[in-house]
Design a protein around this motif. Structure first.
Motif, PDB file in Angstrom:
ATOM      1  N   GLY A 133       0.878  -1.254  -0.077  1.00  0.00           N
ATOM      2  CA  GLY A 133       0.013  -0.147  -0.033  1.00  0.00           C
ATOM      3  C   GLY A 133       0.586   1.122  -0.079  1.00  0.00           C
ATOM      4  N   LYS A 134       1.986   1.173  -0.125  1.00  0.00           N
ATOM      5  CA  LYS A 134       3.046   2.225  -0.165  1.00  0.00           C
ATOM      6  C   LYS A 134       4.040   2.181  -1.355  1.00  0.00           C
ATOM      7  CE  LYS A 134       3.229   2.579   5.127  1.00  0.00           C
ATOM      8  NZ  LYS A 134       4.219   2.321   5.957  1.00  0.00           N
ATOM      9  N   ALA A 135       4.141   3.266  -1.888  1.00  0.00           N
ATOM     10  CA  ALA A 135       5.047   3.563  -2.922  1.00  0.00           C
ATOM     11  C   ALA A 135       6.545   3.357  -2.469  1.00  0.00           C
ATOM     12  CB  ALA A 135       5.156   5.117  -3.517  1.00  0.00           C
ATOM     13  N   PRO A 136       7.396   2.736  -3.247  1.00  0.00           N
ATOM     14  CA  PRO A 136       8.785   2.435  -2.405  1.00  0.00           C
ATOM     15  C   PRO A 136       9.395   3.806  -2.148  1.00  0.00           C
ATOM     16  CG  PRO A 136       8.399   0.921  -4.618  1.00  0.00           C
ATOM     17  CD  PRO A 136       7.230   2.168  -4.728  1.00  0.00           C
ATOM     18  N   MET A 137      10.271   3.752  -1.221  1.00  0.00           N
ATOM     19  CA  MET A 137      10.861   4.814  -0.704  1.00  0.00           C
ATOM     20  C   MET A 137      12.309   4.768  -0.817  1.00  0.00           C
ATOM     21  SD  MET A 137      11.214   7.733   0.852  1.00  0.00           S
ATOM     22  CE  MET A 137       9.426   8.071   1.415  1.00  0.00           C
ATOM     23  N   LEU A 138      12.937   5.870  -1.548  1.00  0.00           N
ATOM     24  CA  LEU A 138      14.366   5.796  -1.666  1.00  0.00           C
ATOM     25  C   LEU A 138      15.172   6.396  -0.679  1.00  0.00           C
ATOM     26  CD1 LEU A 138      16.834   5.513  -3.530  1.00  0.00           C
ATOM     27  CD2 LEU A 138      15.965   7.726  -4.600  1.00  0.00           C
ATOM     28  N   ILE A 152       9.085   6.701  -5.063  1.00  0.00           N
ATOM     29  CA  ILE A 152       9.349   6.344  -6.505  1.00  0.00           C
ATOM     30  C   ILE A 152       7.993   5.972  -7.097  1.00  0.00           C
ATOM     31  CG2 ILE A 152      10.414   4.609  -8.149  1.00  0.00           C
ATOM     32  CD1 ILE A 152      12.632   4.121  -5.941  1.00  0.00           C
ATOM     33  N   LYS A 153       7.876   6.495  -8.440  1.00  0.00           N
ATOM     34  CA  LYS A 153       6.505   6.260  -8.997  1.00  0.00           C
ATOM     35  C   LYS A 153       7.135   6.137 -10.541  1.00  0.00           C
ATOM     36  CE  LYS A 153       2.180   5.931 -10.126  1.00  0.00           C
ATOM     37  NZ  LYS A 153       1.422   4.758  -9.325  1.00  0.00           N
ATOM     38  N   MET A 154       6.643   4.992 -11.019  1.00  0.00           N
ATOM     39  CA  MET A 154       6.861   4.772 -12.414  1.00  0.00           C
ATOM     40  C   MET A 154       6.074   5.192 -13.675  1.00  0.00           C
ATOM     41  SD  MET A 154       8.365   0.834 -12.384  1.00  0.00           S
ATOM     42  CE  MET A 154       9.068   0.983 -14.163  1.00  0.00           C
ATOM     43  N   GLN A 155       6.318   5.736 -14.627  1.00  0.00           N
ATOM     44  CA  GLN A 155       5.579   6.205 -15.710  1.00  0.00           C
ATOM     45  C   GLN A 155       5.011   5.206 -16.495  1.00  0.00           C
ATOM     46  OE1 GLN A 155       8.365   8.721 -17.886  1.00  0.00           O
ATOM     47  NE2 GLN A 155       8.954   9.996 -15.877  1.00  0.00           N
ATOM     48  N   GLU A 156       4.020   5.433 -17.314  1.00  0.00           N
ATOM     49  CA  GLU A 156       3.336   4.605 -18.261  1.00  0.00           C
ATOM     50  C   GLU A 156       4.311   4.028 -19.382  1.00  0.00           C
ATOM     51  OE1 GLU A 156      -0.082   3.195 -18.454  1.00  0.00           O
ATOM     52  OE2 GLU A 156       0.286   3.665 -16.364  1.00  0.00           O
ATOM     53  N   LYS A 157       5.321   4.739 -19.792  1.00  0.00           N
ATOM     54  CA  LYS A 157       6.400   4.216 -20.817  1.00  0.00           C
ATOM     55  C   LYS A 157       7.749   4.701 -20.420  1.00  0.00           C
ATOM     56  CE  LYS A 157       6.772   4.429 -25.864  1.00  0.00           C
ATOM     57  NZ  LYS A 157       8.098   4.816 -25.981  1.00  0.00           N
ATOM     58  N   GLY A 158       8.747   3.902 -20.722  1.00  0.00           N
ATOM     59  CA  GLY A 158      10.077   4.464 -20.398  1.00  0.00           C
ATOM     60  C   GLY A 158      10.926   4.150 -21.928  1.00  0.00           C
ATOM     61  N   LYS A 159      12.276   4.495 -21.660  1.00  0.00           N
ATOM     62  CA  LYS A 159      13.136   4.453 -22.557  1.00  0.00           C
ATOM     63  C   LYS A 159      14.130   3.438 -22.577  1.00  0.00           C
ATOM     64  CE  LYS A 159      12.393   9.422 -23.062  1.00  0.00           C
ATOM     65  NZ  LYS A 159      13.338  10.999 -23.077  1.00  0.00           N
TER      66      LYS A 159
END
Length: 283
Positions: A133-138, A152-159
């Motif tokens: 239930g929590k976003a990863p913490m750096l 940390i939150k990922m986007q829908e698309k990366g490179k």
């Protein structure tokens, strides 16, 4: 749980010191997979075992470097499955390496993972922890202490595209999938270390790390309890996906042996959906 995370921080500082000062040669022993162990692998394993021994909430330890389960505290609640030093063979060429921790409550299967953590030993020491239930913490070591940097939150698309395994042993449709990503403009980022490569993808917001089943390793190379499941949890908590070659969520894995392996794909949503299409996986 915070006691466990605090212990991992202590472990990280000790292993980082060992990386910078220890003998990088081979020991006289083999790990559970029959691979020659570096002295640094053995030392890192002992550092972790010693650090968790007095932590009463930790019932058992399961190490990638050993067979079986080590019982620590009969009244403990959690079993910690860990890879003490992922990518240790990269240390002698001064590339980043890491430690991975999966924290389980109950039977050792993905649904019982309650938290995971990994440490990156590079130019800086960084720690990422994830709970339900929590976003990863750096966090990062600054002036000798870990300080939280942010979630940390990922986007829908990366490179970024990090394809594991020897290419000559890939199946045709996997090679086509990888080639298609490069044709779209994806950048190759593959160091040979799972921790630094997955860390780069998750911090940069997206992309894909793949380690498929190959002709020489049809069941994959990466171990479910120590590597695959902890990172699958991390990626899902960050808004990404983690699946196997059949499209099953890696968080549904039920290992039959502590050292079972699995093909695995970790990424942001666009890349995982593209992988499913290339593999002929129906929605």
């Amino acid at each position: 749980m915070q006691t466990i995370f605090k212990t991992i921080k202590t472990i990280a500082l000790e292993i980082d010191h060992a990386i910078k000062t220890a003998d990088l040669g081979y020991s006289d022993s083999e790990n559970s997979s029959g691979e020659d162990q570096l002295k640094l692998d053995v030392q890192s394993d002992l550092i972790i075992e010693k650090a968790f021994a007095p932590i009463t909430v930790v019932k058992n330890l399961v190490s990638e470097e050993k067979e079986g389960v080590l019982e620590l505290n009969t009244e403990g609640k959690y079993t910690i499955c860990y890879d003490p030093l992922d990518g240790s063979s990269l240390v002698d060429v001064n590339l980043s390496v890491g430690s991975i921790f999966g924290i389980y409550e109950g039977a050792l299967e993905a649904k019982n993972l309650v938290a995971s953590a990994y440490v990156v030993y590079g130019p800086r020491i960084e720690l990422v922890v994830a709970e339900h239930g929590k976003a990863p913490m750096l966090s990062r070591v600054i002036d000798g202490n870990f300080q939280e940097i942010g979630t940390i939150k990922m986007q829908e698309k990366g490179k970024l595209n990090a394809p594991g395994g020897t290419q000559q042993n890939w199946c045709d449709y996997h090679k086509t999938f990888i080639d298609d990503l490069f044709a779209e403009g994806y950048r190759l980022r593959y160091s040979g270390g799972m921790v630094p490569d997955l860390h780069q993808i998750i911090l940069k917001g997206g992309g894909i790390f793949s380690y498929p089943g190959t002709s020489d390793k049809p069941h994959g190379k990466l171990r479910q309890l120590f590597e695959v499941i902890p990172f699958a949890f991390m990626y899902e908590q960050a808004g990404g996906q983690a699946i196997n070659h059949k499209g099953m969520r890696l968080m549904e894995l039920i290992p039959s042996h502590p050292h079972d392996t699995s093909p695995c794909f970790f990424g942001s949503n666009y890349e995982i959906e593209a992988m499913k299409k290339s593999y002929g996986i129906q929605a």
